[in-house]
Design a protein around this motif. Structure first.
Motif, PDB file in Angstrom:
ATOM      1  N   SER A  46     -12.103 136.314  20.782  1.00 44.09           N
ATOM      2  CA  SER A  46     -11.511 135.830  22.028  1.00 44.09           C
ATOM      3  C   SER A  46     -10.896 136.942  22.869  1.00 44.09           C
ATOM      4  O   SER A  46     -10.686 138.056  22.399  1.00 44.09           O
ATOM      5  N   ASP A  47     -10.619 136.580  24.134  1.00 47.31           N
ATOM      6  CA  ASP A  47      -9.845 137.451  25.016  1.00 47.31           C
ATOM      7  C   ASP A  47      -8.435 136.889  25.148  1.00 47.31           C
ATOM      8  O   ASP A  47      -8.027 136.019  24.369  1.00 47.31           O
ATOM      9  N   GLU A  48      -7.691 137.357  26.131  1.00 45.54           N
ATOM     10  CA  GLU A  48      -6.304 136.932  26.304  1.00 45.54           C
ATOM     11  C   GLU A  48      -6.178 135.462  26.699  1.00 45.54           C
ATOM     12  O   GLU A  48      -5.081 134.900  26.657  1.00 45.54           O
ATOM     13  N   HIS A  49      -7.285 134.855  27.090  1.00 41.46           N
ATOM     14  CA  HIS A  49      -7.284 133.434  27.453  1.00 41.46           C
ATOM     15  C   HIS A  49      -7.967 132.590  26.381  1.00 41.46           C
ATOM     16  O   HIS A  49      -8.248 131.407  26.613  1.00 41.46           O
ATOM     17  N   GLN A  50      -8.272 133.180  25.240  1.00 38.29           N
ATOM     18  CA  GLN A  50      -8.930 132.503  24.117  1.00 38.29           C
ATOM     19  C   GLN A  50     -10.281 131.908  24.557  1.00 38.29           C
ATOM     20  O   GLN A  50     -10.677 130.832  24.131  1.00 38.29           O
ATOM     21  N   SER A  51     -10.977 132.635  25.406  1.00 38.65           N
ATOM     22  CA  SER A  51     -12.210 132.123  26.003  1.00 38.65           C
ATOM     23  C   SER A  51     -13.406 132.286  25.075  1.00 38.65           C
ATOM     24  O   SER A  51     -13.450 133.185  24.233  1.00 38.65           O
ATOM     25  N   GLU A  52     -14.386 131.417  25.269  1.00 32.59           N
ATOM     26  CA  GLU A  52     -15.654 131.545  24.542  1.00 32.59           C
ATOM     27  C   GLU A  52     -16.486 132.677  25.129  1.00 32.59           C
ATOM     28  O   GLU A  52     -17.071 133.482  24.401  1.00 32.59           O
ATOM     29  N   TYR A  53     -16.571 132.725  26.441  1.00 36.57           N
ATOM     30  CA  TYR A  53     -17.298 133.794  27.124  1.00 36.57           C
ATOM     31  C   TYR A  53     -16.269 134.761  27.698  1.00 36.57           C
ATOM     32  O   TYR A  53     -15.354 134.349  28.409  1.00 36.57           O
ATOM     33  N   VAL A  54     -16.414 136.028  27.358  1.00 41.02           N
ATOM     34  CA  VAL A  54     -15.383 137.005  27.714  1.00 41.02           C
ATOM     35  C   VAL A  54     -15.991 138.137  28.525  1.00 41.02           C
ATOM     36  O   VAL A  54     -17.184 138.426  28.424  1.00 41.02           O
ATOM     37  N   PRO A  55     -15.166 138.809  29.351  1.00 43.23           N
ATOM     38  CA  PRO A  55     -15.675 139.962  30.106  1.00 43.23           C
ATOM     39  C   PRO A  55     -16.006 141.122  29.166  1.00 43.23           C
ATOM     40  O   PRO A  55     -15.546 141.174  28.015  1.00 43.23           O
ATOM     41  N   LYS A  56     -16.764 142.068  29.689  1.00 40.63           N
ATOM     42  CA  LYS A  56     -17.252 143.163  28.850  1.00 40.63           C
ATOM     43  C   LYS A  56     -16.126 143.974  28.226  1.00 40.63           C
ATOM     44  O   LYS A  56     -16.255 144.466  27.100  1.00 40.63           O
ATOM     45  N   ASN A  57     -15.022 144.121  28.948  1.00 42.38           N
ATOM     46  CA  ASN A  57     -13.925 144.922  28.402  1.00 42.38           C
ATOM     47  C   ASN A  57     -13.191 144.231  27.264  1.00 42.38           C
ATOM     48  O   ASN A  57     -12.345 144.844  26.604  1.00 42.38           O
ATOM     49  N   CYS A  58     -13.527 142.968  27.009  1.00 41.32           N
ATOM     50  CA  CYS A  58     -12.908 142.226  25.899  1.00 41.32           C
ATOM     51  C   CYS A  58     -13.888 141.943  24.762  1.00 41.32           C
ATOM     52  O   CYS A  58     -13.568 141.184  23.845  1.00 41.32           O
ATOM     53  N   GLU A  59     -15.056 142.544  24.803  1.00 40.33           N
ATOM     54  CA  GLU A  59     -16.044 142.364  23.738  1.00 40.33           C
ATOM     55  C   GLU A  59     -15.697 143.265  22.541  1.00 40.33           C
ATOM     56  O   GLU A  59     -16.507 144.057  22.063  1.00 40.33           O
ATOM     57  N   ARG A  60     -14.479 143.107  22.049  1.00 39.96           N
ATOM     58  CA  ARG A  60     -13.999 143.971  20.974  1.00 39.96           C
ATOM     59  C   ARG A  60     -14.751 143.750  19.668  1.00 39.96           C
ATOM     60  O   ARG A  60     -15.079 144.696  18.955  1.00 39.96           O
ATOM     61  N   LEU A  61     -15.010 142.488  19.345  1.00 36.86           N
ATOM     62  CA  LEU A  61     -15.683 142.185  18.079  1.00 36.86           C
ATOM     63  C   LEU A  61     -17.092 142.758  18.064  1.00 36.86           C
ATOM     64  O   LEU A  61     -17.532 143.339  17.065  1.00 36.86           O
ATOM     65  N   SER A  62     -17.805 142.605  19.177  1.00 41.38           N
ATOM     66  CA  SER A  62     -19.162 143.142  19.274  1.00 41.38           C
ATOM     67  C   SER A  62     -19.152 144.667  19.182  1.00 41.38           C
ATOM     68  O   SER A  62     -19.973 145.267  18.482  1.00 41.38           O
ATOM     69  N   TRP A  63     -18.234 145.310  19.902  1.00 44.85           N
ATOM     70  CA  TRP A  63     -18.166 146.777  19.903  1.00 44.85           C
ATOM     71  C   TRP A  63     -17.890 147.307  18.504  1.00 44.85           C
ATOM     72  O   TRP A  63     -18.483 148.282  18.064  1.00 44.85           O
ATOM     73  N   LEU A  64     -17.030 146.614  17.774  1.00 50.85           N
ATOM     74  CA  LEU A  64     -16.625 147.099  16.457  1.00 50.85           C
ATOM     75  C   LEU A  64     -17.672 146.836  15.384  1.00 50.85           C
ATOM     76  O   LEU A  64     -17.921 147.690  14.531  1.00 50.85           O
ATOM     77  N   THR A  65     -18.323 145.656  15.452  1.00 57.50           N
ATOM     78  CA  THR A  65     -19.180 145.224  14.331  1.00 57.50           C
ATOM     79  C   THR A  65     -20.660 145.125  14.661  1.00 57.50           C
ATOM     80  O   THR A  65     -21.488 145.101  13.750  1.00 57.50           O
TER      81      THR A  65
END
Length: 611
Positions: A46-65
């Motif tokens: 999630s992002d700061e709004h607990q969203s299902e679809y998040v902006p690119k700067n909040c794709e932390r899980l994808s970037w890490l894993t």
């Protein structure tokens, strides 16, 4: 065949999954944690709004894993790591992450909290970002860490952000006004309704943390996240007085500012925390959304002296019940979309047997047919187009690397939707290219029977989606089969393709009300073989039944496109089910047929003939 249609405008096929660097990135994360006196951390999708679809700067899980699904949690400890995903993504996660570094866990077998309890060493410190978890989620995390004998701490900065050198900038797309011809209710009237609720509930203020609710309340749209016309921000709505918007001024034109300033004072996002402090200093009782409100909001409010009432945002239910304008818009959008999809299905029927089509070709074609309507604003989600074994992945996303041809005697599944200003669509069709096996027909027909059971359901007011969900599963259960996703989700009005609180699922506890729109999409998936899903959108409507002793509800089907009869085993259908299928196809011909060219209309007549 890819040159026949231009490349899709609203989606790309480059793979955003890259697990090749996850070992190094997780090691860097562990080093950061060590330097900050922490032994473990949870990284949600999630992002700061607990969203299902998040902006690119909040794709932390994808970037890490490397995992690109829309839901999941990674837990990183100093000596091990896991990623926990639900049944939609078990196969995808296993394919995308480096399993020598991260263990893939299915949510049905173990939650993130259970994994932490079992793997965190006593005496260790575990951390979380308070902007990425709700109050309930943080409580579960706290209990899990305590059970393991650890200590839970909150972070003042996100550790992934600290090591993500090339992190994209935050989105900054223009805010637009959603016109009354589509909204059907003015923002001022919506604010009056919300304030009446707050007064009755004896609340001093509501903090809107859900961008969908922000969009609905103020009749605004944006483009900060993929495929959903949202502008990220927050709002305070007091029980009396003027509302306050926290949204970047760089997104707001003079014209939009003039309209919004009549409804609310407008502040920059970085003014949010000081404004929460002011609420706290007045000992305000403030509603914070349990589903999307970060624990950071209530922590800040309570530290300043306020009282956090963490419960449901009343806007969520108001938004879910569509008004007459929105319902009319949805019907118009679905008619338009049904014409585009039927043209696509006709084209596919004549082209696919050549063996020259790939999954990407079909997505390009379908988007092109939708663009030809002249009304397409975006797709409502990345199109799922799976041939053969790929159809068995409920949320498969084709990439240039995974793209494969549509082969004879294999199933092809396409789940897609569109964003039009008058409505959001979502529809799935499963087709056979060539001839199906007996097993394919049996499974398809059982899914169809479940779909028909939902479409025909009549139920008393107060019934929840959880009570109806099993109707879709019964024909599959009878053969010892099931599917690992909900039967249906709510739909927004030129908003999110996944909207709550209504759901047709085991977890769908919200009573259904007239005006709600949901999907009806049972499925079946045989791993490494084929997948089946049949989806239409349905509108909850009042039903008049002679002699009824209580108010009754039912569903109106909104989506119109042919269902593939080549996959139907007619002997498994009851006479009532055959009557529904024939009647549905009558409606498809009635609604879609007049808009089609002569050749396509003749094809439609043929493939929707009575069984």
């Amino acid at each position: 065949m890819s040159s026949q249609f231009p490349a899709a405008h609203f989606q790309s096929f480059s793979s955003s999954s890259d697990s090749s660097k996850s070992a190094l990135r997780i090691e860097a994360l562990r080093e950061w944690l060590k330097q900050n006196g922490v032994d473990g951390v949870i990284i949600p999708r999630s992002d700061e709004h607990q969203s299902e679809y998040v902006p690119k700067n909040c794709e932390r899980l994808s970037w890490l894993t490397g995992f690109t699904g829309s839901a999941g949690n990674a837990v990183i400890l100093d000596d091990k790591a896991a990623i926990i995903v639900d049944g939609r993504y078990t196969i995808q996660a296993a394919q995308q992450v480096d399993q020598s570094v991260i263990t893939v866990i299915q949510l049905a077998e173990m939650t993130a909290e259970q994994w932490i309890s079992a793997n965190l060493t006593a005496g260790k410190t575990f951390a979380y970002d308070p902007w990425l978890l709700t109050k309930d989620a943080s409580k579960r995390l706290e209990a899990a860490v305590k059970k393991a004998g650890g200590r839970l701490v909150t972070l003042t900065s996100n550790p992934v952000d600290q090591i993500w050198d090339d992190r994209p900038a935050a989105p900054n797309t223009p805010v637009t006004i959603h016109p009354m011809i589509y909204a059907g209710e003015s923002a001022s009237d919506k604010l009056t309704r919300i304030q009446a609720y707050l007064t009755e509930a004896k609340l001093d203020c509501l903090i809107i943390s859900d961008p969908h609710n922000l969009a609905w309340t103020f009749n605004i749209r944006g483009g900060d996240v993929p495929h959903t016309p949202l502008s990220l921000g927050y709002a305070f709505i007091p029980a009396s007085g003027k509302a306050q918007l926290f949204i970047s001024s760089s997104k707001i034109s003079k014209e939009v500012h003039q309209e919004l300033s009549a409804l609310a004072s407008i502040s920059e996002p970085d003014a949010l925390l000081k404004a929460i402090d002011q609420l706290g200093q007045h000992n305000a009782l403030v509603r914070i959304d349990a589903a999307t409100g970060a624990i950071a909001l209530s922590q800040r409010l309570e530290a300043a002296g306020g009282i956090a009432d963490v419960s449901s945002d009343p806007v969520t239910l108001m938004k879910a019940i569509k008004n007459t304008t929105e319902i009319a818009g949805s019907r118009a959008a679905h008619k338009r979309d049904g014409v585009a999809l039927t043209r696509f299905l006709h084209w596919l029927s004549t082209t696919a047997p050549s063996g020259n089509l790939t999954e990407i070709d079909t997505i390009n074609a379908l988007e092109s047919f939708r663009r030809d309507t002249g009304c397409l604003k975006d797709v409502s989600f990345t199109t799922i187009a799976g041939a053969g074994a790929h159809a068995a992945l409920p949320h498969y996303r084709v990439s240039s690397e995974s793209d494969q041809p549509l082969r004879m005697n294999e199933i092809y599944l396409v789940d897609s939707g569109a964003q039009y200003e008058d409505g959001t669509t979502d529809i799935t069709r499963t087709l056979i290219i060539g001839k199906p096996t007996a097993e394919m027909k049996d499974r398809y027909t059982r899914v169809l029977k479940g779909h028909i059971a939902i479409a025909c359901a009549v139920f008393p007011a107060g019934t929840s989606g959880a009570q109806i969900d099993m109707l879709a599963r019964q024909p599959l259960w009878e053969a010892g089969l099931d599917f690992d996703h909900g039967t249906g989700h709510g739909i927004g009005s030129y908003l999110s393709v996944h909207e709550g609180p209504q759901r047709l699922a085991k977890t769908g506890t919200t009573p259904l009300e007239a005006g709600m729109i949901l999907s009806n999409e049972p499925g079946y998936y045989k791993v490494d073989a084929f997948g089946i899903r049949i989806e239409n959108l349905i509108l909850v409507e009042e039903r008049t039944i002679t002699g009824a002793e209580r108010p009754m509800l039912g569903f109106e089907t909104l989506s119109f496109a042919p269902i593939d009869l080549a996959l139907v085993e007619a002997s498994l259908l009851t006479e009532q089910e055959k009557a529904w299928l024939n009647g549905y196809h009558d409606r498809v011909r009635e609604i879609v047929g007049p808009e089609l060219e002569k050749e396509t209309r003749a094809w439609l007549e043929e493939v929707t003939a009575d069984i």
